[in-house]
Design a protein around this motif. Structure first.
Motif, short mmCIF file in Angstrom:
data_model
loop_
_atom_site.label_atom_id
_atom_site.label_comp_id
_atom_site.label_asym_id
_atom_site.label_seq_id
_atom_site.Cartn_x
_atom_site.Cartn_y
_atom_site.Cartn_z
N MET A 1 67.57 104.78 44.59
CA MET A 1 68.99 105.02 44.60
C MET A 1 69.71 103.83 44.00
O MET A 1 69.42 102.69 44.31
CB MET A 1 69.46 105.27 46.03
CG MET A 1 70.93 105.41 46.24
SD MET A 1 71.76 106.97 45.90
CE MET A 1 70.68 108.18 46.51
N TYR A 2 70.64 104.08 43.14
CA TYR A 2 71.42 103.03 42.49
C TYR A 2 72.49 102.51 43.44
O TYR A 2 73.13 103.27 44.14
CB TYR A 2 72.08 103.59 41.23
CG TYR A 2 72.81 102.56 40.43
CD1 TYR A 2 74.17 102.37 40.63
CD2 TYR A 2 72.17 101.79 39.49
CE1 TYR A 2 74.86 101.44 39.91
CE2 TYR A 2 72.86 100.85 38.76
CZ TYR A 2 74.20 100.67 38.97
OH TYR A 2 74.89 99.73 38.25
N LYS A 3 72.68 101.21 43.48
CA LYS A 3 73.66 100.62 44.38
C LYS A 3 74.57 99.66 43.61
O LYS A 3 74.13 98.96 42.72
CB LYS A 3 72.98 99.84 45.50
CG LYS A 3 72.19 100.71 46.44
CD LYS A 3 71.62 99.89 47.57
CE LYS A 3 70.87 100.77 48.53
NZ LYS A 3 70.35 100.04 49.67
N ASP A 4 75.83 99.65 43.96
CA ASP A 4 76.80 98.69 43.47
C ASP A 4 77.29 97.88 44.67
O ASP A 4 77.38 98.40 45.77
CB ASP A 4 78.01 99.37 42.84
CG ASP A 4 77.75 99.81 41.41
OD1 ASP A 4 76.75 99.36 40.83
OD2 ASP A 4 78.54 100.60 40.89
N VAL A 5 77.65 96.65 44.44
CA VAL A 5 78.17 95.82 45.51
C VAL A 5 79.65 96.13 45.67
O VAL A 5 80.41 96.07 44.72
CB VAL A 5 77.96 94.33 45.21
CG1 VAL A 5 78.62 93.46 46.27
CG2 VAL A 5 76.48 94.02 45.12
N THR A 13 76.74 103.48 47.28
CA THR A 13 75.66 104.29 46.74
C THR A 13 76.20 105.63 46.28
O THR A 13 77.30 106.04 46.65
CB THR A 13 74.56 104.53 47.80
OG1 THR A 13 75.15 105.19 48.91
CG2 THR A 13 73.92 103.23 48.23
N GLY A 14 75.42 106.33 45.48
CA GLY A 14 75.76 107.69 45.07
C GLY A 14 77.05 107.77 44.28
O GLY A 14 77.26 107.03 43.33
N ARG A 73 74.72 107.78 34.08
CA ARG A 73 74.59 108.71 35.20
C ARG A 73 75.54 109.90 35.11
O ARG A 73 75.47 110.79 35.94
CB ARG A 73 74.82 107.98 36.52
CG ARG A 73 73.75 106.93 36.78
CD ARG A 73 74.09 106.10 37.97
NE ARG A 73 75.20 105.20 37.63
CZ ARG A 73 75.78 104.39 38.49
NH1 ARG A 73 75.41 104.36 39.75
NH2 ARG A 73 76.78 103.60 38.11
N ILE A 74 76.43 109.89 34.12
CA ILE A 74 77.37 111.00 33.97
C ILE A 74 77.31 111.55 32.55
O ILE A 74 76.89 110.85 31.63
CB ILE A 74 78.83 110.59 34.29
CG1 ILE A 74 79.28 109.48 33.34
CG2 ILE A 74 78.96 110.20 35.74
CD1 ILE A 74 80.76 109.14 33.47
#
Length: 80
Positions: A1-5, A13-14, A73-74
């Protein structure tokens, strides 16, 4: 799963991660990050321009170009 801070203690996430990424891409002026001269968008160039059909088309093009290049991702089919 991709995560951003999101903050120092929280990750996104998501869909939240994608929203954060889109916001970062569009609000970062192209050429402002050292080492990543192509990252960002040129949207800042039209912020204070007269709103007419030409300016609207240019802004939509900047958004489409930046998101297509930097957010895998889009799938951007159109900008409303």
């Amino acid at each position: 799963m991709y995560k951003d801070v999101v903050t120092f203690n929280q990750n996104s996430t998501g869909l939240d991660a994608i929203r954060n990424s889109i916001r970062n891409i569009l609000l970062t002026p192209r050429g402002s990050l050292p080492g990543k001269p192509r990252f960002g968008s040129d949207l800042h160039k039209v912020v204070f321009q007269q709103l007419d059909p030409l300016t609207e088309a240019i802004a939509k093009n900047y958004v489409l170009e930046s998101l297509t290049e930097f957010e895998d991702r889009i799938n951007v089919s159109r900008v409303g």
